[in-house]
Motif scaffolding. Structure first.
Motif, short mmCIF file in Angstrom:
data_model
loop_
_atom_site.label_atom_id
_atom_site.label_comp_id
_atom_site.label_asym_id
_atom_site.label_seq_id
_atom_site.Cartn_x
_atom_site.Cartn_y
_atom_site.Cartn_z
N ARG A 1 37.28 33.58 20.79
CA ARG A 1 38.60 33.11 21.25
C ARG A 1 39.03 33.76 22.55
NH1 ARG A 1 42.44 31.39 16.45
NH2 ARG A 1 40.82 30.57 15.11
N SER A 2 38.08 34.04 23.41
CA SER A 2 38.43 34.62 24.68
C SER A 2 37.79 33.73 25.75
CB SER A 2 37.92 36.05 24.76
OG SER A 2 38.50 36.71 25.83
N ILE A 3 37.92 34.12 27.00
CA ILE A 3 37.30 33.35 28.06
C ILE A 3 37.01 34.29 29.22
CG2 ILE A 3 39.38 32.68 29.30
CD1 ILE A 3 38.21 29.90 29.53
N LEU B 1 36.52 34.08 33.27
CA LEU B 1 36.45 33.31 34.51
C LEU B 1 36.23 34.24 35.71
CD1 LEU B 1 39.31 30.71 33.99
CD2 LEU B 1 36.87 30.44 33.63
N ILE C 1 41.96 43.18 27.92
CA ILE C 1 42.15 42.09 26.95
C ILE C 1 42.35 42.65 25.55
CG2 ILE C 1 40.93 40.19 25.82
CD1 ILE C 1 39.65 39.74 28.67
N ALA D 1 46.28 41.47 27.04
CA ALA D 1 46.67 40.50 28.06
C ALA D 1 45.84 39.24 27.88
CB ALA D 1 46.46 41.08 29.45
N SER D 2 46.34 38.13 28.38
CA SER D 2 45.61 36.87 28.27
C SER D 2 44.29 36.97 29.02
CB SER D 2 46.46 35.74 28.83
OG SER D 2 45.64 34.65 29.17
N SER D 3 43.19 36.65 28.33
CA SER D 3 41.88 36.86 28.94
C SER D 3 41.71 36.00 30.18
CB SER D 3 40.79 36.54 27.94
OG SER D 3 40.93 35.23 27.47
N MET D 4 42.30 34.80 30.16
CA MET D 4 42.14 33.92 31.30
C MET D 4 42.81 34.53 32.53
SD MET D 4 42.91 29.96 31.34
CE MET D 4 41.62 28.86 31.79
N ILE D 5 44.03 35.04 32.34
CA ILE D 5 44.75 35.62 33.47
C ILE D 5 44.05 36.89 33.94
CG2 ILE D 5 46.93 36.65 34.16
CD1 ILE D 5 48.33 34.70 32.40
N VAL D 6 43.60 37.72 33.00
CA VAL D 6 42.93 38.97 33.38
C VAL D 6 41.69 38.67 34.20
CG1 VAL D 6 41.58 40.89 32.49
CG2 VAL D 6 43.78 40.38 31.49
N LEU E 1 40.78 35.95 35.78
CA LEU E 1 41.09 35.31 37.06
C LEU E 1 41.59 36.35 38.06
CD1 LEU E 1 42.85 31.94 36.17
CD2 LEU E 1 40.73 32.23 37.41
N LEU F 1 34.07 27.70 36.29
CA LEU F 1 34.59 26.45 35.72
C LEU F 1 33.47 25.65 35.07
CD1 LEU F 1 37.21 24.87 38.09
CD2 LEU F 1 37.46 25.82 35.83
N LEU G 1 32.51 26.99 31.76
CA LEU G 1 33.50 26.60 30.76
C LEU G 1 33.25 25.17 30.28
CD1 LEU G 1 36.24 26.99 29.30
CD2 LEU G 1 37.34 26.18 31.35
N PHE H 1 36.66 27.35 21.38
CA PHE H 1 37.37 28.58 21.09
C PHE H 1 37.46 28.78 19.59
CE2 PHE H 1 38.82 27.04 25.12
CZ PHE H 1 38.46 28.11 25.89
N LEU I 1 47.76 41.71 37.09
CA LEU I 1 47.21 42.49 35.97
C LEU I 1 48.27 43.44 35.42
CD1 LEU I 1 43.58 43.58 36.85
CD2 LEU I 1 44.38 41.92 35.20
N VAL J 1 51.07 41.47 33.61
CA VAL J 1 50.64 40.83 32.36
C VAL J 1 50.33 41.89 31.30
CG1 VAL J 1 48.77 39.51 31.35
CG2 VAL J 1 49.83 38.73 33.42
N ARG K 1 50.89 41.42 23.81
CA ARG K 1 51.03 40.31 22.87
C ARG K 1 50.43 40.70 21.52
NH1 ARG K 1 47.76 35.63 25.26
NH2 ARG K 1 46.15 37.19 24.93
N GLY L 1 42.70 37.70 23.23
CA GLY L 1 41.89 36.61 23.76
C GLY L 1 42.65 35.75 24.73
#
Lengths: 324, 305
Positions: free
Chosen positions: A77-79, A81, A125, A130-135, A137, A257, A260, A270, B292, B295, B300, B304
């Motif tokens: 459940r992570s990503i 990028l 993460i 933190a959200s993995s996508m934002i981290v 990116l 991308l 993904l 996910f 970073l 966030v 949270r 993930g």
């Protein structure tokens, strides 16, 4: 009226229906590959020649490797990028001559960089939640920004000779990068199916809370996935730099991308345990073949981007409708 | 409990003031009227698009497609000879993108990051199709709206004020605003209390895309031409601004004041980079680092995505 009751009292579907359902449960990449091959045989048969297919496979190798890492983190459940930034940094380390070191040391530095990026991603993460996508990116943005700023002062040079040699090398008629890719698939598949880590990954993906309550080191599982994915990005960087033979700040930018998209098309999504390693591999080849096919039909950069977006959206949509 | 819902804390308020103070002391040119006008002009687009990001963040979503929407809106305005028709086209585009994003998230249940990343990629391709290389020309009537001043007030400030007032009215003077907060705080409870969660979510994404269109038109009018990559950096920058402003990306908490402080901080940092002669390419790296930091400060429950 020959429907029989199954164990849980449901009516069993007729065989053709079961077959259809089985086909629908297969990764979309298989059907896509078949349709694509048929279309290519009709419209551009030369793409299917024995000379071009290995070249397309060679081109697909970095994506194929990247999607292994991507599918590892997506299962949990992570990503990830960040591959774009990692590859640009690898290209810079290998080709700029900024550090006056031998090629082997430069490659070692790249691996260290991959390790650092993976650990940073993982810690932010897992620990900071933190959200993995934002981290990932943001990490990619930081790496790219630093490299672009640095390369203002120094034109990119040539890639190490032996990386170029390796990228060109053929064993039994197959390009070496393709063999590396295919060689990586088997251990990766075994990792998923036969090891404690693979089983934990499936458990964490399908229900993180239950996995944590059962005493699985669910944070460590996500963390290891990110480190592995970053290291795989470094390997992709080596291969890409070998292909191009020169440093570049646009190298591998669409890998994140595409990996993904390939993972989703390959049946990985996910947090569900489904999808092995074969689906994503076929999807990686399919996407590369598709872009080659469409280029031969005269599709440019705009069409490629639109298609990429549409594929990601369609694959995500198909998956979420299938889940109901 | 209003303090909680706004998300504004002492740090979010202090950051832009601190940056302002540091720049005023360390950079001699900072307080020059020319530079201050510049800062306002630079921040305007970011503020408008961040206000849109706020709407989506309130319902626990995120919109990464705003950057591509801005680029495409700018390209449309720059390639259409009639400014009015260009605006209408751009707004229709925003409407369509918002509906697509909203339906994808609320009805199909696709994760907002994936959904908007897909539309962002698609629209980036479309922008290249409309205008392959930077160029085109924005109509003079539109250009005069983005530059100069009206009754002694710089026009960009009017754009900011208008958009902020619009969002304020939406959030605090309408039923939809209350529903946005309710859905973001706890979608299931809101649903049980009769809030149409799907409609509210779609409305949030539509509002976000429309504001991104406005930001794109403003940016194109400011530089007088279109550029297919003009908005590319705004996707993550708007998320950074929103997160810096104390808006919780998990939904239900955020305010216009917070977005203002976030956008102001980011804009002042950009200006500082220019004034101190630091490589503009490091701006991306710095934004990434800020993102970073912002966030990671919002811990949270889930790990993930």
């Amino acid at each position: 009226m020959s429907a029989e009751l199954t164990g849980n009292g449901m009516l069993a579907a007729p065989p053709w229906r079961r077959l259809l359902r089985g086909a629908l449960a297969l990764p979309p990449a298989y059907a896509g590959m078949l349709v694509l091959l048929a279309l290519a045989a009709l419209l551009r048969p030369q793409l299917l020649s024995a000379m071009l297919l290995p070249l397309i496979a060679r081109q697909a190798a970095p994506l194929g490797l990247a999607v292994i890492g991507q599918s590892l983190v997506m299962r949990a459940r992570s990503i990830d990028l960040s591959s774009g930034g990692v590859i640009v940094a690898v290209s810079y380390l290998l080709t700029s001559g900024y550090f006056q070191v031998s090629d082997a040391v430069a490659m070692g530095l790249c691996v260290v960089l991959g390790l650092v990026v993976g650990v940073v991603n993982g810690v932010l993460i897992v620990q900071a939640r933190a959200s993995s996508m934002i981290v990932t990116l943001a990490v990619s943005m930081i790496l790219t920004g630093i490299v672009v700023a640095l390369s203002q002062f120094r034109a990119p040079g040539d890639a190490p000779e032996f990386l170029r040699e390796l990228a060109r090398l053929r064993v039994w008629g197959m390009p070496l990068p393709v063999l590396v890719w295919l060689g990586a698939l088997l251990p990766a598949a075994l990792l998923l199916k036969r090891t404690v880590y693979g089983r934990s990954l499936a458990a964490v993906g399908s229900n993180p809370q239950a996995a944590a309550l059962s005493g699985l080191p669910h944070l460590r599982v996500v963390f290891i996935g990110h480190v592995a994915s970053a290291l795989i990005s470094v390997l992709c960087g080596f291969i890409l730099v070998g292909f191009v033979g020169k440093g570049s700040i646009t190298l591998g930018q669409d890998l994140a991308l595409n990996s993904l998209a390939a993972a989703i098309l390959g049946g990985v999504n996910f947090g569900n345990g489904r999808g092995g390693m074969a689906g994503p591999a076929v999807a990686a080849f399919m996407l590369t073949f598709l872009f080659n096919f469409l280029t031969s039909l005269g599709l440019g950069e705009p069409g490629r981007l639109m298609l990429q977006g549409a594929i990601i959206a369609a694959a995500a949509l198909a998956y979420s409708l299938n889940r109901r | 409990m209003t303090a909680l819902r706004s998300g504004v804390s002492r740090t979010t308020l202090a950051l832009p003031l601190l940056l302002f103070g540091v720049l005023a002391l360390a950079a001699p040119n900072f307080l020059a009227p020319q530079n201050l006008a510049n800062v306002v002009g630079q921040i305007t687009a970011l503020l408008i698009v961040s206000l849109g990001q706020l709407l989506v963040a309130l319902v626990a979503g995120i919109d990464l497609s705003v950057g591509s929407v801005m680029s495409l809106a700018g390209c449309l305005v720059a390639t259409q000879p009639d400014p009015l028709w260009g605006m209408v086209l751009a707004l229709l585009l925003g409407l369509a993108v918002g509906i697509a994003n909203g339906l994808g998230v609320a009805v199909a249940g696709i994760h907002p990051l994936i959904m908007t990343l897909a539309t962002a990629t698609f629209l980036q391709g479309l922008a290249y199709l409309v205008l392959p290389i930077p160029g085109g020309e924005v109509a003079p009537a539109l250009r005069s709206l983005a530059d100069g001043s009206l009754w002694g007030v710089p026009q960009p400030l009017l754009w900011c004020a208008l958009c902020a007032a619009l969002v304020y009215g939406l959030l605090h003077r309408s039923r939809l605003g209350l529903h946005l907060f309710a859905v973001g705080a706890q979608a299931r409870s809101a649903q049980l209390n009769g809030v149409r969660v799907v409609g509210v979510t779609v409305a949030a994404y539509v509002g976000c895309s429309l504001l991104a269109v406005v930001a794109g038109v403003y940016l194109a009018a400011r530089v007088a031409s279109g550029d297919p990559t003009m908005g590319a950096s705004f996707g993550l920058e708007s998320v950074t601004a929103v997160a810096l402003g104390g808006v919780q990306l998990t939904g239900g908490v955020g305010s216009i004041l917070g977005v203002l402080t976030g956008a102001l901080s980011l804009g002042l940092i950009t200006n500082g980079i220019n004034l101190f002669g630091i490589s503009p390419f490091l701006r991306g790296a710095l934004t990434g680092a800020l993102l970073l930091a912002a966030v990671c400060s919002q811990r949270r429950k889930v790990v993930g995505l």
